[in-house]
Write a protein that holds these residues in place. Structure first.
Motif, short mmCIF file in Angstrom:
data_model
loop_
_atom_site.label_atom_id
_atom_site.label_comp_id
_atom_site.label_asym_id
_atom_site.label_seq_id
_atom_site.Cartn_x
_atom_site.Cartn_y
_atom_site.Cartn_z
N LEU A 19 1.22 -1.24 -0.48
CA LEU A 19 -0.16 -0.03 0.30
C LEU A 19 0.90 1.64 0.11
CD1 LEU A 19 -2.69 -0.74 2.24
CD2 LEU A 19 -2.91 -0.81 0.02
N PRO A 20 2.05 1.17 0.63
CA PRO A 20 3.13 2.74 1.17
C PRO A 20 2.98 2.68 -0.59
CG PRO A 20 3.67 1.16 2.99
CD PRO A 20 2.29 0.65 1.67
N GLU A 21 3.90 1.62 -1.78
CA GLU A 21 4.02 2.06 -3.11
C GLU A 21 2.85 2.38 -3.72
OE1 GLU A 21 6.01 -0.76 -6.36
OE2 GLU A 21 5.19 -1.49 -3.96
N VAL A 22 1.41 2.15 -3.67
CA VAL A 22 0.30 2.41 -4.83
C VAL A 22 -0.33 3.95 -4.26
CG1 VAL A 22 -1.90 2.22 -4.69
CG2 VAL A 22 -0.43 0.64 -4.49
N GLU A 23 0.26 4.75 -3.21
CA GLU A 23 -0.12 5.62 -2.37
C GLU A 23 1.39 6.26 -2.97
OE1 GLU A 23 -1.09 8.00 1.61
OE2 GLU A 23 -0.25 6.51 1.94
N GLU A 24 2.32 6.07 -3.52
CA GLU A 24 3.05 6.45 -3.61
C GLU A 24 3.15 7.14 -4.87
OE1 GLU A 24 8.42 6.53 -4.25
OE2 GLU A 24 7.33 5.26 -2.77
#
Length: 65
Positions: A19-24
């Motif tokens: 999820l952090p990668e998607v948010e980034e």
């Protein structure tokens, strides 16, 4: 164009550590869109200031190139 619900479902199916990668990525896309809007606004705002420089009889020959 993809349906937003389908995209949300795909995001929900991801492992939580992704999820952090998607948010980034979403933040990057949003920032890119904002930067383009700023550039377009600046170009539109500066156009009247340059109109006399761009539109003059001495430079008409260059308009035909």
């Amino acid at each position: 164009m993809s349906d937003p619900k389908t995209l949300i479902d795909k995001i929900k199916a991801l492992p939580p550590d992704h999820l952090p990668e998607v948010e980034e990525f979403v933040d990057l896309v949003a920032a890119r869109a904002q930067n383009r809007a700023v550039v377009r606004a600046a170009a539109a705002a500066s156009s009247p200031a340059f109109e006399k420089v761009w539109n003059n009889p001495d430079d008409d020959a260059y308009d035909e190139l």
